[in-house]
Enzyme design. Structure first.
Site, short mmCIF file in Angstrom:
data_model
loop_
_atom_site.label_atom_id
_atom_site.label_comp_id
_atom_site.label_asym_id
_atom_site.label_seq_id
_atom_site.Cartn_x
_atom_site.Cartn_y
_atom_site.Cartn_z
N LYS A 213 8.45 17.80 -0.80
CA LYS A 213 8.40 16.40 -1.22
C LYS A 213 7.19 15.67 -0.61
O LYS A 213 6.45 14.95 -1.29
CB LYS A 213 9.70 15.70 -0.82
N CYS A 267 6.05 4.85 -1.71
CA CYS A 267 6.05 6.30 -1.49
C CYS A 267 4.69 6.85 -1.08
O CYS A 267 4.53 7.38 0.00
CB CYS A 267 6.51 7.01 -2.77
N1 SAJ Z 1 -2.93 5.33 -8.36
C1 SAJ Z 1 -4.30 5.26 -8.51
N2 SAJ Z 1 -4.90 6.14 -9.34
C2 SAJ Z 1 -4.20 7.08 -10.01
C3 SAJ Z 1 -2.82 7.18 -9.85
C4 SAJ Z 1 -2.20 6.28 -9.00
O1 SAJ Z 1 -4.97 4.40 -7.92
O2 SAJ Z 1 -4.82 7.85 -10.77
C5 SAJ Z 1 -2.24 4.37 -7.49
C6 SAJ Z 1 -1.27 3.49 -8.28
O3 SAJ Z 1 -1.94 2.41 -8.85
C7 SAJ Z 1 -0.29 3.07 -7.21
C8 SAJ Z 1 -0.24 4.29 -6.31
O4 SAJ Z 1 -1.40 5.07 -6.59
O5 SAJ Z 1 -0.77 1.97 -6.48
C9 SAJ Z 1 1.00 5.15 -6.49
O6 SAJ Z 1 1.34 5.24 -7.86
P1 SAJ Z 1 1.79 6.60 -8.56
O7 SAJ Z 1 2.02 6.33 -9.98
O8 SAJ Z 1 0.83 7.66 -8.21
O9 SAJ Z 1 3.12 7.00 -7.79
P2 SAJ Z 1 4.51 6.26 -7.47
O10 SAJ Z 1 4.45 5.77 -6.07
O11 SAJ Z 1 4.89 5.29 -8.50
O12 SAJ Z 1 5.49 7.52 -7.56
C10 SAJ Z 1 5.23 8.66 -6.75
C11 SAJ Z 1 5.35 9.91 -7.64
N3 SAJ Z 1 4.84 11.08 -6.93
C12 SAJ Z 1 3.98 11.95 -7.53
O13 SAJ Z 1 3.57 11.81 -8.66
C13 SAJ Z 1 3.57 13.13 -6.72
C14 SAJ Z 1 6.83 10.12 -8.02
O14 SAJ Z 1 6.98 11.33 -8.73
C15 SAJ Z 1 7.69 10.14 -6.75
O15 SAJ Z 1 9.06 10.32 -7.06
C16 SAJ Z 1 7.52 8.81 -6.06
O16 SAJ Z 1 6.14 8.69 -5.67
C17 SAJ Z 1 8.43 8.76 -4.85
O17 SAJ Z 1 9.44 8.04 -4.92
O18 SAJ Z 1 8.19 9.50 -3.90
#
Ligand code: SAJ
Length: 424
Positions: A213, A267
């Site tokens: 995780k 997360c």
């Molecule tokens: N972000 C970027 N660029 C990207 C992708 C994301 O700047 O290309 C930023 C987003 O804007 C945001 C942050 O990263 O601020 C996190 O967003 P996210 O969509 O990457 O992730 P979360 O936090 O919404 O959800 C993550 C997910 N983890 C993964 O994809 C590995 C989800 O599957 C998990 O269940 C969740 O964390 C969790 O609860 O751990």
């Protein structure tokens, strides 16, 4: 959605602790799949909302599933746990200001189960935790019941993996990793998750599941940090980093995430610390990624300030305070750090966000926010912003600048409307 196939020895009564973004959808999905579910949350307003079929949070498709669960009579919410065959812990595990994990909600949740723990019970921890927590702190607290782990009761870690904005779909479709404190615990937990998940269920040790995780979220953090570093390097050469990333990704073996104003949510900016803290001499890359991503909001504020350097008493219209597009969640949002940096520079600002209702600063509509503004600073790629016709705001602004930190606006269209478009 899978239909439940019940057998006499399978758990039927479930108690889900924590009714947030993970616990509530999990409780509802379990109820519609035939489990008899009691959801537990400390907050009375959350409990009351759920019992009357109202949503305490925004998530696509959740309202329908919640109402189906309540109508089935198999889901109810309470503030304290009750006896069950299966306890699922889905509570927050934040980090403190010094980046050490705060496991107090897991501790409280486990303590609240102890008086109800009975022979044959299974306890599943879904919350993200540092390695060693499931077979350590959690099992130790539960042993306070006088029962013996691996004999009288069973414990497993089944980390949630759902993406906010797609929680319902991913809850059912994603593969699951289950780590038992022993083989029997893993086997029992796998049986439960096979009843609600269509994805594959993999059984391993508790430590492995904990690491899996953390690695998933650290991977994403490192990948975004790489994208953000590219954005800053590209800027030195006067080119658009998002375009560099987009074109590099046309290579068949390159897959870089998107640069942005920073990494938020409860997360991705949190979980890597659970590894960095436990392996401080080894986790160099993960620490560097955290630093790169944490530096982005101030860099964005500086760029916005320099774009407005010649304008007297400038005003910025900030679009989006949610940590990412199309969610109502502003936890750990980079927007807050951008706003603080603007405040520190004495720049006036007004915030617009059609999703977020709870935020430390007042939130207005787009129309109110752009009135007399000199620059739109887009921080969150909500559909409402990407779809918006620039002609509807252009007349309300004093100066026509838009700084698109998410590379989500149609730059051509905004330029045609008379805007100077600044990419990240
Ligand atoms: N972000 C970027 N660029 C990207 C992708 C994301 O700047 O290309 C930023 C987003 O804007 C945001 C942050 O990263 O601020 C996190 O967003 P996210 O969509 O990457 O992730 P979360 O936090 O919404 O959800 C993550 C997910 N983890 C993964 O994809 C590995 C989800 O599957 C998990 O269940 C969740 O964390 C969790 O609860 O751990």
């Amino acid at each position: 959605m899978l239909l439940a196939v019940e057998t006499a020895n399978d758990p039927q009564r479930v108690c889900v602790l924590g009714l947030g973004y993970v616990g509530l959808p999990t409780a509802a999905i379990m109820a519609v799949n035939g489990f008899d579910v009691t959801g537990v949350d400390l907050r009375s307003d959350v409990v009351e909302a759920i019992n009357t079929g109202r949503l305490p949070l925004q998530e696509v498709g959740l309202k329908r599933v919640l109402q189906a669960a309540i109508n089935s009579g198999r889901l109810r919410a309470r503030q304290t746990p009750s006896p069950a065959d299966l306890f699922v812990i889905a509570v927050p595990t934040p980090v403190r200001d010094d980046h050490t994990p705060d496991l107090s909600y897991v501790e409280q949740g486990a303590q609240s189960i102890v008086p109800h723990l009975a022979r044959g019970n299974l306890v599943v921890l879904e919350s993200t935790v540092p390695p060693g927590t499931t077979d350590g702190m959690l099992t130790r607290i539960l042993s306070g019941s006088g029962l013996t782990p691996k004999e009288d009761f069973f414990v497993a870690h089944c980390p949630e993996r759902v993406l906010p904005g797609r929680i319902l779909a991913e809850l059912v479709e994603n593969d699951r990793v289950i780590g038992g404190i022993d083989e029997e615990s893993g086997r029992r937990a796998a049986k439960v998750y096979r009843r609600i998940a269509e994805g594959k269920v993999f059984v391993t040790s508790a430590i492995t599941a904990e690491l899996v995780k953390l690695v998933e979220n650290a991977y994403r953090d490192v990948n975004v940090a790489f994208a953000n570093e590219i954005a800053r390097v590209s800027r030195e050469w006067g080119v658009d980093g998002s375009e560099v990333v987009r074109l590099a990704n046309r290579h068949p073996r390159v897959s870089i995430l998107r640069p942005g104003p920073g990494v938020g949510g409860h997360c991705i900016p949190v979980d890597p610390w659970f590894l960095i803290q436990t392996s401080p001499d080894l986790a160099h890359l993960m620490r560097a990624a955290r630093e790169v991503n944490d530096a982005m909001p101030v860099w964005v504020a500086d760029r916005a300030a320099s774009a407005l350097a010649d304008i007297p008493d400038p005003k910025i219209s900030v679009w989006g305070v949610a940590y990412k597009g199309n969610v109502d969640d502003a936890r750990e949002t980079p927007a807050l750090k951008v706003i603080e940096a603007l405040e520190a520079r004495g720049i006036r600002f007004s915030l617009a966000d059609p999703h977020v209702t709870r935020f430390p600063h007042p939130i207005s509509t787009v129309d109110e926010s752009v009135a007399g503004a000199d620059c739109i600073l887009l921080l969150t790629d909500h559909d409402e912003f990407t779809r918006l016709d620039p002609a509807s705001v252009v007349g309300k602004m004093r100066t026509r600048i838009v700084f698109d930190t998410r590379d989500c606006l149609n730059a051509h269209r905004w330029r045609e409307a008379g805007f100077r478009v600044i990419p990240l």
